[in-house]
Scaffold this motif. Structure first.
Motif, PDB file in Angstrom:
ATOM      1  N   ALA A 264       0.824  -1.217   0.000  1.00  0.00           N
ATOM      2  CA  ALA A 264       0.000   0.000   0.000  1.00  0.00           C
ATOM      3  C   ALA A 264       0.855   1.263   0.000  1.00  0.00           C
ATOM      4  CB  ALA A 264      -0.931  -0.001   1.212  1.00  0.00           C
ATOM      5  N   VAL A 265       2.070   1.202   0.576  1.00  0.00           N
ATOM      6  CA  VAL A 265       2.909   2.413   0.621  1.00  0.00           C
ATOM      7  C   VAL A 265       4.030   2.379  -0.417  1.00  0.00           C
ATOM      8  CG1 VAL A 265       2.408   2.864   3.049  1.00  0.00           C
ATOM      9  CG2 VAL A 265       4.441   1.535   2.454  1.00  0.00           C
ATOM     10  N   GLY A 266       4.243   1.227  -1.045  1.00  0.00           N
ATOM     11  CA  GLY A 266       5.256   1.118  -2.104  1.00  0.00           C
ATOM     12  C   GLY A 266       6.625   1.574  -1.647  1.00  0.00           C
ATOM     13  N   ASP A 267       7.256   2.499  -2.406  1.00  0.00           N
ATOM     14  CA  ASP A 267       8.627   2.902  -2.059  1.00  0.00           C
ATOM     15  C   ASP A 267       8.689   3.846  -0.846  1.00  0.00           C
ATOM     16  OD1 ASP A 267       7.743   5.217  -3.113  1.00  0.00           O
ATOM     17  OD2 ASP A 267       9.240   5.368  -4.708  1.00  0.00           O
ATOM     18  N   LYS A 268       7.548   4.110  -0.240  1.00  0.00           N
ATOM     19  CA  LYS A 268       7.542   4.923   0.993  1.00  0.00           C
ATOM     20  C   LYS A 268       7.684   4.027   2.233  1.00  0.00           C
ATOM     21  CE  LYS A 268       7.163   9.151  -0.582  1.00  0.00           C
ATOM     22  NZ  LYS A 268       6.202   9.379  -1.602  1.00  0.00           N
ATOM     23  N   TYR A 269       7.977   2.746   2.010  1.00  0.00           N
ATOM     24  CA  TYR A 269       8.231   1.859   3.151  1.00  0.00           C
ATOM     25  C   TYR A 269       9.517   2.332   3.833  1.00  0.00           C
ATOM     26  CZ  TYR A 269       9.104  -2.164   6.083  1.00  0.00           C
ATOM     27  OH  TYR A 269       9.346  -2.955   7.175  1.00  0.00           O
ATOM     28  N   GLY A 270       9.488   2.438   5.142  1.00  0.00           N
ATOM     29  CA  GLY A 270      10.639   3.000   5.857  1.00  0.00           C
ATOM     30  C   GLY A 270      10.431   4.478   6.146  1.00  0.00           C
ATOM     31  N   LYS A 271       9.385   5.071   5.525  1.00  0.00           N
ATOM     32  CA  LYS A 271       9.047   6.478   5.781  1.00  0.00           C
ATOM     33  C   LYS A 271       7.600   6.523   6.301  1.00  0.00           C
ATOM     34  CE  LYS A 271      11.626   7.409   1.606  1.00  0.00           C
ATOM     35  NZ  LYS A 271      11.549   7.927   0.246  1.00  0.00           N
ATOM     36  N   ARG A 272       6.649   6.154   5.421  1.00  0.00           N
ATOM     37  CA  ARG A 272       5.236   6.141   5.841  1.00  0.00           C
ATOM     38  C   ARG A 272       4.895   4.905   6.658  1.00  0.00           C
ATOM     39  NH1 ARG A 272       1.264   5.999   1.403  1.00  0.00           N
ATOM     40  NH2 ARG A 272      -0.107   5.988   3.227  1.00  0.00           N
ATOM     41  N   LEU A 273       5.642   3.852   6.453  1.00  0.00           N
ATOM     42  CA  LEU A 273       5.368   2.604   7.167  1.00  0.00           C
ATOM     43  C   LEU A 273       6.696   2.072   7.685  1.00  0.00           C
ATOM     44  CD1 LEU A 273       3.333   0.267   7.833  1.00  0.00           C
ATOM     45  CD2 LEU A 273       3.986  -0.753   5.647  1.00  0.00           C
ATOM     46  N   ILE A 274       6.767   1.856   8.994  1.00  0.00           N
ATOM     47  CA  ILE A 274       7.979   1.270   9.581  1.00  0.00           C
ATOM     48  C   ILE A 274       7.574   0.021  10.369  1.00  0.00           C
ATOM     49  CG2 ILE A 274       9.839   1.597  11.269  1.00  0.00           C
ATOM     50  CD1 ILE A 274       9.900   4.554  10.542  1.00  0.00           C
ATOM     51  N   PHE A 275       8.245  -1.058  10.086  1.00  0.00           N
ATOM     52  CA  PHE A 275       8.095  -2.282  10.881  1.00  0.00           C
ATOM     53  C   PHE A 275       9.477  -2.677  11.388  1.00  0.00           C
ATOM     54  CE2 PHE A 275       4.437  -3.789   7.965  1.00  0.00           C
ATOM     55  CZ  PHE A 275       3.466  -3.377   8.863  1.00  0.00           C
ATOM     56  N   THR A 276       9.566  -3.045  12.655  1.00  0.00           N
ATOM     57  CA  THR A 276      10.827  -3.621  13.151  1.00  0.00           C
ATOM     58  C   THR A 276      10.840  -5.112  12.792  1.00  0.00           C
ATOM     59  OG1 THR A 276       9.714  -3.954  15.265  1.00  0.00           O
ATOM     60  CG2 THR A 276      11.109  -2.003  15.062  1.00  0.00           C
ATOM     61  N   ALA A 277      12.049  -5.707  12.776  1.00  0.00           N
ATOM     62  CA  ALA A 277      12.177  -7.110  12.372  1.00  0.00           C
ATOM     63  C   ALA A 277      11.671  -8.061  13.464  1.00  0.00           C
ATOM     64  CB  ALA A 277      13.633  -7.425  12.048  1.00  0.00           C
ATOM     65  N   LYS A 278      11.919  -7.683  14.701  1.00  0.00           N
ATOM     66  CA  LYS A 278      11.382  -8.381  15.876  1.00  0.00           C
ATOM     67  C   LYS A 278      10.904  -7.286  16.797  1.00  0.00           C
ATOM     68  CE  LYS A 278      14.085 -12.592  16.120  1.00  0.00           C
ATOM     69  NZ  LYS A 278      14.858 -13.469  16.994  1.00  0.00           N
ATOM     70  N   LYS A 279      10.137  -7.610  17.846  1.00  0.00           N
ATOM     71  CA  LYS A 279       9.707  -6.565  18.767  1.00  0.00           C
ATOM     72  C   LYS A 279      10.958  -5.999  19.452  1.00  0.00           C
ATOM     73  CE  LYS A 279       5.633  -5.492  21.293  1.00  0.00           C
ATOM     74  NZ  LYS A 279       6.158  -4.183  21.671  1.00  0.00           N
ATOM     75  N   MET A 280      11.231  -4.715  19.193  1.00  0.00           N
ATOM     76  CA  MET A 280      12.509  -4.121  19.576  1.00  0.00           C
ATOM     77  C   MET A 280      12.428  -3.092  20.704  1.00  0.00           C
ATOM     78  SD  MET A 280      14.948  -5.476  17.942  1.00  0.00           S
ATOM     79  CE  MET A 280      16.236  -4.268  18.265  1.00  0.00           C
ATOM     80  N   GLY A 281      11.229  -2.696  21.087  1.00  0.00           N
ATOM     81  CA  GLY A 281      11.076  -1.606  22.066  1.00  0.00           C
ATOM     82  C   GLY A 281      11.885  -1.831  23.334  1.00  0.00           C
ATOM     83  N   ALA A 282      11.858  -3.063  23.845  1.00  0.00           N
ATOM     84  CA  ALA A 282      12.523  -3.365  25.115  1.00  0.00           C
ATOM     85  C   ALA A 282      13.905  -3.956  24.895  1.00  0.00           C
ATOM     86  CB  ALA A 282      11.669  -4.332  25.922  1.00  0.00           C
ATOM     87  N   GLN A 283      14.379  -3.930  23.666  1.00  0.00           N
ATOM     88  CA  GLN A 283      15.625  -4.628  23.363  1.00  0.00           C
ATOM     89  C   GLN A 283      16.838  -3.701  23.507  1.00  0.00           C
ATOM     90  OE1 GLN A 283      16.167  -7.430  23.835  1.00  0.00           O
ATOM     91  NE2 GLN A 283      16.517  -8.808  22.149  1.00  0.00           N
ATOM     92  N   THR A 284      17.090  -3.286  24.757  1.00  0.00           N
ATOM     93  CA  THR A 284      18.303  -2.520  25.084  1.00  0.00           C
ATOM     94  C   THR A 284      18.959  -3.200  26.284  1.00  0.00           C
ATOM     95  OG1 THR A 284      17.234  -1.061  26.713  1.00  0.00           O
ATOM     96  CG2 THR A 284      17.250  -0.302  24.419  1.00  0.00           C
ATOM     97  N   LEU A 285      20.247  -2.961  26.428  1.00  0.00           N
ATOM     98  CA  LEU A 285      20.968  -3.528  27.572  1.00  0.00           C
ATOM     99  C   LEU A 285      20.307  -3.096  28.881  1.00  0.00           C
ATOM    100  CD1 LEU A 285      23.285  -5.019  28.923  1.00  0.00           C
ATOM    101  CD2 LEU A 285      24.701  -2.982  28.605  1.00  0.00           C
ATOM    102  N   GLU A 286      19.960  -1.793  28.949  1.00  0.00           N
ATOM    103  CA  GLU A 286      19.398  -1.266  30.202  1.00  0.00           C
ATOM    104  C   GLU A 286      18.065  -1.916  30.530  1.00  0.00           C
ATOM    105  OE1 GLU A 286      20.654   0.466  27.698  1.00  0.00           O
ATOM    106  OE2 GLU A 286      22.020   1.999  28.451  1.00  0.00           O
ATOM    107  N   ALA A 287      17.182  -2.012  29.523  1.00  0.00           N
ATOM    108  CA  ALA A 287      15.858  -2.615  29.775  1.00  0.00           C
ATOM    109  C   ALA A 287      16.001  -4.098  30.102  1.00  0.00           C
ATOM    110  CB  ALA A 287      14.945  -2.421  28.564  1.00  0.00           C
ATOM    111  N   ASN A 288      16.924  -4.788  29.414  1.00  0.00           N
ATOM    112  CA  ASN A 288      17.169  -6.204  29.713  1.00  0.00           C
ATOM    113  C   ASN A 288      17.621  -6.356  31.166  1.00  0.00           C
ATOM    114  OD1 ASN A 288      18.596  -7.372  26.511  1.00  0.00           O
ATOM    115  ND2 ASN A 288      16.546  -6.702  27.022  1.00  0.00           N
ATOM    116  N   ASP A 289      18.552  -5.507  31.581  1.00  0.00           N
ATOM    117  CA  ASP A 289      19.025  -5.491  32.978  1.00  0.00           C
ATOM    118  C   ASP A 289      17.860  -5.254  33.940  1.00  0.00           C
ATOM    119  OD1 ASP A 289      21.695  -5.806  32.425  1.00  0.00           O
ATOM    120  OD2 ASP A 289      22.281  -3.760  32.958  1.00  0.00           O
ATOM    121  N   ASN A 290      17.137  -4.150  33.678  1.00  0.00           N
ATOM    122  CA  ASN A 290      16.061  -3.757  34.600  1.00  0.00           C
ATOM    123  C   ASN A 290      15.007  -4.853  34.748  1.00  0.00           C
ATOM    124  OD1 ASN A 290      17.286  -1.254  34.707  1.00  0.00           O
ATOM    125  ND2 ASN A 290      15.829  -0.262  33.322  1.00  0.00           N
TER     126      ASN A 290
END
Ligand code: 3PG
Length: 314
Positions: A264-290
């Protein structure tokens, strides 16, 4: 008493965080057993057999897992959302379930801004984008993560709005955001950021009627659960509104829906539509530690002192 704590993470924590988790369990005289980056449910079912406690992330704990875990007394979701844990089945088996609220809030909040800036600057493709200053962001749900995003939004000179069915308007005001009195009211703002749990009530609730209300350049940010969004409606809105953006931490499980959104967004993928490859929100050293250390400490507190703070009700 010798106890075995199983760390079952389909998406592994950073190694340094695992070392900190192990420091907590071994100080209590417990053994930490690791099942990381596992590929099949069978591996999980085999690993839980001798576990007294479990630390998980988005790993599914259902009746089958509980039936295979005859010694299990407690499962701690190292993170906020617990839609992956069958609380009724836990209750039926006498297994205490807990989460670690707030521990990954800052990690998710920083990623919200990462996605907003990537989109606003056209994925750094050399064309002219726009700035976030003076723009509006509206939060659906105003728990720990939304508040952390709000704090950053304030630093960016943005205006914050919020609706949370469980938090009174005056409390929202006290925290420096403007209260909105309905879900629909949030969608009058350029950015809407979702911070609600996945429940029967929220599932597929972000639909065409809401999305179509958004002003020009309307952007939905979803670091909650993608199941909260109505896939078919999202595909239609992405197709019919060339100004509309969807920034989502992980694509829908349904590959057809994911591909249709990308098409639906064609070459605007990465601008109008962003998907992470895996759920990444909590994927930091600090959050993993906490999250990891909180989970391990809650398990020790439960066994040694009978502590049940953060236990979840079915
Ligand atoms: C949460 O609910 O805490 C986040 O979605 C993190 O999930 P994860 O542990 O699978 O990354």
């Amino acid at each position: 008493k010798a106890r075995t704590v199983l760390l079952a993470t389909e998406k592994a924590f950073a190694a340094a965080a695992v070392a900190k988790i192990e420091a907590v369990t071994s100080a209590a005289g417990y053994t930490l057993k690791r099942l990381e980056n596992y590929k099949s449910k069978a591996e999980l079912l085999a690993a839980v057999a001798d576990a007294d406690a479990m630390i998980i992330r988005s790993d599914k704990v259902d009746q089958a897992v509980l039936d295979a875990a005859s010694k299990l007394k407690i499962v701690v979701r190292a993170g906020a959302g617990y839609d992956n844990v069958d609380l009724k089945a836990c209750e039926g088996k006498g297994v205490v379930a807990m989460n670690t609220p707030g521990q990954n809030a800052n990690a998710v909040a920083e990623m919200v801004f990462g996605m907003m800036i990537t989109s606003a600057r056209n994925n750094y493709d050399g064309t002219s984008g726009f700035e976030l200053v003076n723009r509006s962001i509206a939060f659906y749900g105003f728990g720990a993560v939304a508040r952390a995003v709000h704090k950053l939004a304030h630093g960016f000179g943005m205006k914050s709005f919020a609706y949370d069915p469980y938090i009174p308007a005056d409390k929202i005001k006290e925290m420096g955001a403007t209260p909105v009195d309905s879900v629909a009211g949030l969608f009058e703002h350029q950015y809407v950021s979702l911070h609600v749990p996945l429940t029967d009530e929220t599932k597929s609730s972000i639909n065409k009627a809401l999305l179509q209300k958004m002003p020009k350049g309307g952007t939905l940010i979803n670091t909650a659960r993608c199941e909260v969004v109505h896939d078919a409606d999202m595909i239609e809105v992405l197709k019919t509104r060339s100004d509309f953006c969807y920034l989502c931490d992980v694509a829908p499980d349904d590959k057809e829906a994911k591909d249709a959104m990308k098409a639906a967004v064609g070459d605007k993928y990465g601008k109008r539509l962003i998907f992470t490859a895996k759920k990444m929100g909590a994927q930091t050293l600090e959050a993993n530690d906490n999250c990891g250390v909180a989970a391990a400490s809650q398990i020790v507190g439960f066994f040694e002192k009978g502590e049940t703070r953060f236990s979840l009700k079915a």
